[in-house]
Design a protein around this motif. Structure first.
Motif, short mmCIF file in Angstrom:
data_model
loop_
_atom_site.label_atom_id
_atom_site.label_comp_id
_atom_site.label_asym_id
_atom_site.label_seq_id
_atom_site.Cartn_x
_atom_site.Cartn_y
_atom_site.Cartn_z
N ILE A 1 8.62 -32.09 5.46
CA ILE A 1 8.72 -30.73 5.98
C ILE A 1 8.20 -30.75 7.42
O ILE A 1 7.09 -31.20 7.68
N ASN A 2 9.02 -30.26 8.34
CA ASN A 2 8.70 -30.28 9.77
C ASN A 2 9.02 -28.90 10.33
O ASN A 2 10.13 -28.39 10.13
N ARG A 3 8.06 -28.28 11.00
CA ARG A 3 8.21 -26.87 11.38
C ARG A 3 8.34 -26.71 12.89
O ARG A 3 7.53 -27.25 13.66
N PHE A 4 9.33 -25.94 13.29
CA PHE A 4 9.61 -25.67 14.69
C PHE A 4 9.81 -24.17 14.89
O PHE A 4 10.03 -23.43 13.93
N ARG A 5 9.79 -23.77 16.15
CA ARG A 5 10.25 -22.44 16.53
C ARG A 5 11.31 -22.59 17.62
O ARG A 5 11.26 -23.51 18.43
N VAL A 6 12.26 -21.66 17.60
CA VAL A 6 13.25 -21.58 18.67
C VAL A 6 13.08 -20.23 19.36
O VAL A 6 13.12 -19.17 18.70
N LEU A 7 12.86 -20.26 20.67
CA LEU A 7 12.73 -19.04 21.46
C LEU A 7 13.33 -19.31 22.83
O LEU A 7 13.02 -20.34 23.45
N ASP A 8 14.18 -18.39 23.28
CA ASP A 8 14.84 -18.52 24.58
C ASP A 8 15.55 -19.86 24.72
O ASP A 8 15.55 -20.49 25.79
N GLY A 9 16.15 -20.31 23.62
CA GLY A 9 16.94 -21.53 23.65
C GLY A 9 16.13 -22.81 23.69
O GLY A 9 16.69 -23.88 23.94
N LYS A 10 14.82 -22.73 23.45
CA LYS A 10 13.97 -23.92 23.50
C LYS A 10 13.26 -24.12 22.17
O LYS A 10 12.85 -23.16 21.51
N LEU A 11 13.10 -25.40 21.82
CA LEU A 11 12.38 -25.78 20.60
C LEU A 11 10.92 -26.02 20.91
O LEU A 11 10.57 -26.63 21.92
N SER A 12 10.04 -25.54 20.03
CA SER A 12 8.62 -25.91 20.09
C SER A 12 8.19 -26.38 18.71
O SER A 12 8.72 -25.92 17.68
N LEU A 13 7.24 -27.30 18.69
CA LEU A 13 6.79 -27.90 17.44
C LEU A 13 5.58 -27.15 16.90
O LEU A 13 4.64 -26.87 17.63
N VAL A 14 5.61 -26.85 15.61
CA VAL A 14 4.50 -26.19 14.93
C VAL A 14 3.72 -27.20 14.09
O VAL A 14 2.50 -27.29 14.17
N SER A 15 4.42 -27.96 13.26
CA SER A 15 3.77 -29.02 12.47
C SER A 15 4.79 -30.10 12.16
O SER A 15 6.00 -29.84 12.16
N TRP A 16 4.30 -31.28 11.85
CA TRP A 16 5.19 -32.44 11.70
C TRP A 16 4.78 -33.28 10.50
O TRP A 16 3.59 -33.54 10.28
N GLY A 17 5.76 -33.70 9.72
CA GLY A 17 5.55 -34.73 8.73
C GLY A 17 4.74 -34.32 7.52
O GLY A 17 3.95 -35.12 7.01
#
Length: 215
Positions: A185-201
């Motif tokens: 499970i890997n968590r991201f956000r998308v805002l204004d066309g850009k990806l940001s990482l919340v948590s990984w692996g």
């Protein structure tokens, strides 16, 4: 505009994963361990709200997504743009076989030459740059289309790698020094066309269940 929450999931294990045989666009099903992982993943996310489940159309991702959808009675949308990278003539071969048959192309691949062409096989291979652009654009497009929602996207190791690199601004030429795990499970956000990482692996859900001796 509100950010879109993306839960990006790699499919469960396949027999070819276990023996280090390159899959690419070859359509391999989950093995027994992969099916177990998919079930554990579904249970782990059962308490979380999801607005949409999307998977690659390759069956190893589709089976993983279907396990997630089944306990929620939700549909799954299929998106071929979430497929793994196409490796052309490398597909179906063990890594050791690729090195033996295509030493120059294998060396370029291992050296992360991102525009290097692989030999064609049943399909024409993608360069890493082409694959990166395709995968990241697909994730961002789903995010743009569903602002403020939470989406589960079930894809492949290469797609996860591309998302991680995009979110952290990593050069495509740098070695992959981060894990990309089956059924993670890997968590991201998308805002204004850009990806940001919340948590990984996140993989705690994959540990074998500890049974009481009376069970």
């Amino acid at each position: 505009m509100s950010p879109t929450n993306i839960i990006l999931i790699r499919h469960g294990e396949t027999a070819w994963n276990a023996e280090r045989r390159l899959q690419g666009h070859i359509d391999i099903a989950l093995n027994d361990e992969g099916l177990r992982q998919a079930g554990a993943l579904a249970e782990a996310l059962d308490g979380e709200h999801l607005d949409l489940i999307v998977s690659s159309d390759l069956q190893r991702a589709a089976q993983t997504a279907d396990a997630l959808a089944r306990i929620r009675a939700m549909p799954v949308q299929r998106d071929p743009l979430l497929r793994e990278r196409c490796f052309g003539g490398f597909e179906g071969l063990l890594y050791a076989e690729i090195e033996q048959r295509f030493p120059l192309e294998f060396a370029a691949w291992q050296a992360r030459e991102i525009d290097a062409a692989m030999p064609s096989g049943a399909r024409v291979a993608e360069t890493f740059r082409q694959f990166y652009q395709r995968a990241v654009a697909a994730i961002v497009a789903w995010g743009r289309a569903h602002p403020g929602r939470t989406l589960a996207l079930v894809a492949h190791g290469g797609v996860l790698e591309c998302a991680y690199r995009a979110a952290l601004g990593l050069s495509l030429e740098t070695p992959r020094d981060f894990p990309v795990l089956n059924a993670s499970i890997n968590r991201f956000r998308v805002l204004d066309g850009k990806l940001s990482l919340v948590s990984w692996g996140e993989v705690g859900h994959l540990q074998p269940r500890v049974l009481d001796e009376l069970n």
